[in-house]
Enzyme design. Structure first.
Site, short mmCIF file in Angstrom:
data_model
loop_
_atom_site.label_atom_id
_atom_site.label_comp_id
_atom_site.label_asym_id
_atom_site.label_seq_id
_atom_site.Cartn_x
_atom_site.Cartn_y
_atom_site.Cartn_z
N SER A 45 -1.82 -2.52 5.22
CA SER A 45 -2.54 -2.92 6.42
C SER A 45 -4.03 -2.75 6.15
O SER A 45 -4.45 -1.71 5.64
CB SER A 45 -2.13 -2.07 7.62
OG SER A 45 -2.75 -2.54 8.80
N GLU A 46 -4.81 -3.77 6.47
CA GLU A 46 -6.22 -3.77 6.08
C GLU A 46 -7.04 -2.67 6.76
O GLU A 46 -8.15 -2.36 6.32
CB GLU A 46 -6.84 -5.14 6.35
CG GLU A 46 -6.92 -5.50 7.81
CD GLU A 46 -7.10 -6.99 8.03
OE1 GLU A 46 -8.05 -7.35 8.71
OE2 GLU A 46 -6.28 -7.78 7.52
N ASN A 47 -6.52 -2.08 7.85
CA ASN A 47 -7.26 -0.99 8.49
C ASN A 47 -7.06 0.34 7.76
O ASN A 47 -7.61 1.35 8.18
CB ASN A 47 -6.89 -0.86 9.97
CG ASN A 47 -5.42 -0.62 10.20
OD1 ASN A 47 -4.58 -1.22 9.54
ND2 ASN A 47 -5.07 0.24 11.14
N SER A 87 -9.55 -0.05 1.47
CA SER A 87 -8.54 -1.08 1.72
C SER A 87 -9.03 -2.45 1.27
O SER A 87 -8.32 -3.19 0.58
CB SER A 87 -8.19 -1.11 3.22
OG SER A 87 -7.23 -2.10 3.48
#
Length: 218
Positions: A45-47, A87
């Site tokens: 997940s990019e967060n 990320s």
């Protein structure tokens, strides 16, 4: 035709053992629920998370544990949590094997429009531009037509672009299609109960059909 869960189930069949996979906002997040049992896959997940699990059951949600779409998620044993700078370093360094995104429009040359409708409020680009610029394998999960019944698979995108010549495959409620290097959508599979003629009618871009088109196995 498929519902959103059906689209996610079909896309999950594209994931291979050992893959690192980024799931975009919307339908792609549902793919986490359908990873084949026994397969070693790490969802990113990019967060700032490596190791997304299935969505939590009602009552088990942790409001501090969310994906990029602000949905509560579960974290698998052995996962890693980090800041968004690290990320996006992973994403830009092409460490992600497969990116699964939603889209508003896809053009027959692989262009994608997924972030803005002019005149409507938008919070920002998010991570989509980085993802499409860096990923070598992009699958789009989307509805084949919009609310007005107009095709979202077009000769050319009409909305602001997120990326160019980047989409490799599309899964909709009607069909699975490849985006050909020379341009055009190649029909690979049709959804249960959906005819080739229905797919033709719903596709504005160039559609290539070869022989008998099989029905999806979910």
């Amino acid at each position: 035709m498929l519902d959103k869960e059906g689209i996610a189930k079909r896309i999950a069949r594209e994931i291979k053992d050992g893959y690192y996979v980024n799931l975009g906002i919307g339908i792609p997040t549902l793919v986490a629920n359908y990873i084949p049992e026994g397969m070693d896959v790490v969802l990113q997940s990019e967060n700032g998370l490596l190791g997304i699990g299935p969505f939590p059951f009602e009552g088990d949600e942790d409001p501090d544990t969310i994906n990029a779409g602000k949905q509560t998620i579960t974290i698998l044993p052995g996962s890693a949590i980090f800041d968004s700078a690290l990320s996006f370093g992973m994403i830009r360094a092409k460490k992600v094997n497969l990116t699964i995104l939603g889209a508003m429009e896809v053009a027959e040359n692989g262009d994608i429009a997924s972030w803005k409708i002019p005149g409507k409020m938008v919070k920002g680009m998010g991570g989509a531009m980085d993802l499409v610029a860096s990923a070598e394998n992009i699958i789009v999960a989307m509805q084949h037509v919009n609310k007005n019944g107009e095709s979202k698979l077009l000769p050319k995108c009409t909305l602001p672009l997120t990326g160019v010549n980047c989409v490799k495959k599309i899964v909709t409620e009607l069909a699975v299609l490849d985006v050909l290097p020379e341009g055009g959508f190649k029909l690979l599979e049709r959804a249960p109960g959906v005819s080739v003629d229905e797919i033709k009618a719903a596709t504005a871009g160039k559609l290539m059909i070869e022989g008998e088109v099989p029905e999806m196995a979910l």
